[in-house]
Design a protein around this motif. Structure first.
Motif: not given
Length: 185
Positions: A124-153
């Motif tokens: 949200h701040w760096e406005q990276m895509s899901t794929e860019e975020t996944a690459a930067a954090l060393g996780m899958s795109a699905g993990t980024v999505k689920s982690t983001l969903h839980r964090a926003l909740a």
């Protein structure tokens, strides 16, 4: 390190320092800690600068170093924390609504685990895509999505809780004022 590589690193730091400091500031709420985080990340990166073959990925590499460093600090500080019955008062540096909102947001981000906070900041701040975020954090795109969903909740839940607390406090204060008016009459 060869002289040309040192100059390359120095040039990189000179040109990207402001953007990197903004990223660090979003990872840790205290401005002094953000500067320390960036300096630590730069020192760690300097030692590995010649190993970064594609210098266009240096920003992503440095963000990852900052995230890892912040996580190390968080784990170390977590052991030193002592629970108390009363939370410290949240202070607002500036009277404007924008500053208040920013302070509240930075405070609320503190309820997230480091992994969740990293995902929220990069998406949200760096406005990276899901794929860019996944690459930067060393996780899958699905993990980024689920982690983001839980964090926003979790952030929504924290905001709602704080709003309810503020409304209850307002009602209690209004009740005290009415009680005083009745006693005076």
């Amino acid at each position: 390190m060869a002289h040309g590589e040192v100059l390359g690193f120095e040039e990189y730091v000179r040109t990207r320092q402001d953007a990197l400091l903004r990223s660090a500031r979003r990872l840790v709420p205290d401005p002094v800690d953000a500067q320390d985080l960036l300096q630590t990340a730069l020192v760690r990166t300097y030692g590995r600068w010649d190993g970064i073959a594609d210098k266009s990925l240096a920003d992503a590499y440095l963000r990852r170093v900052m995230i890892n460093t912040r996580t190390e600090w968080w784990r170390a500080r977590k052991l030193e924390e002592v629970p108390t019955e009363q939370l410290p008062d949240a202070s607002v540096e500036d009277g404007t609504e924008q500053r208040a909102d920013r302070a509240l947001l930075m405070d609320i981000l503190g309820v997230l685990a480091p992994k969740q906070r990293s995902v929220v900041v990069l998406r949200h701040w760096e406005q990276m895509s899901t794929e860019e975020t996944a690459a930067a954090l060393g996780m899958s795109a699905g993990t980024v999505k689920s982690t983001l969903h839980r964090a926003l909740a979790r952030l929504r839940q924290e905001l709602e809780s704080r709003e309810l607390d503020a409304h209850a406090l307002e009602r209690a204060e209004q009740g005290d004022e009415r009680g005083m008016e009745r006693c005076a009459a």
